[in-house]
Design a protein around this motif. Sequence first.
Motif: not given
Length: 274
Positions: A226-246
């Motif tokens: 968290r930073a202020g009122e926002a949620t900060i999130a990070a994900a590995p780019l390659a893994a995110l693409i693969d997971r969404c494509a699947s």
Amino acid sequence: MSVAVPAVTAIDLRRAFEDVGAAGRPVAVHASLRAFGLVDGGADTVVDALIAACPVVMAPAFCFEPNWAPPADDRPLRNGCDYAYYDGWNRPRVPWVIETASIDLKMGAVPRALAARPGTSRSDHPWHSWLAHGDGADALVSPHPWDTTNLPLERLEAREALVLFLGVGLASCTAVHVAEERAGRRPFVRWMVDRDDRVRRIRVAGCSKGFDRLEPYCADLMTRARAGEATIAAAPLAALIDRCASAMRENPRLTVCSETCLRCRDALLGGPEE
């Protein structure tokens, strides 16, 4: 009585970037400045923190002003487009000139602040233009042929990069469009005016309004802070693409935003017939 929320500082942002594992990693950033509440120094503070923490910072700088009506003899079927929209087309003719091109307001204040920094490069694609700042920035964004969509993001993928979400979710994530293509959905065709005032074909991505439905399939990839009122999130780019494509291959209708969306309908059918 309401309690005033302190303004987010560069230190807060740096701590959040460290907490999600983004420090020292190349990142593709999608951001909503408003999501933080008050940021001390605004978008420039966010960009300062990103550049200080990450060796490469990329952000979308999409521009739609050079969009133009399709030629009468070039209107593919299944193109996510109601061609009647262009009947009586009456808008200013704005050629794409990268040196002076705007960044669409929907991209937010953070990309515009990044674009203003010395050393930031921009890809020469009038729809899916990308910004890059840091190590090897020019090589990430150039060349960017008009018959591709998000090629700079795919180059970043090879650098073990992260997608960094600053107060936004997957509906704002361009990496999911890359996943769509890998799931077999061809990009759509649109037409833009080039710097020589010629109308040319261009490849563009489709609808993203239903992408948040992919969240449960990607939850384990996300590290959050968290930073202020926002949620900060990070994900590995390659893994995110693969997971969404699947996920899209297994359930193609998962990302359909509505039964009346032409882009979602034609994406499901594979994209333009050519």
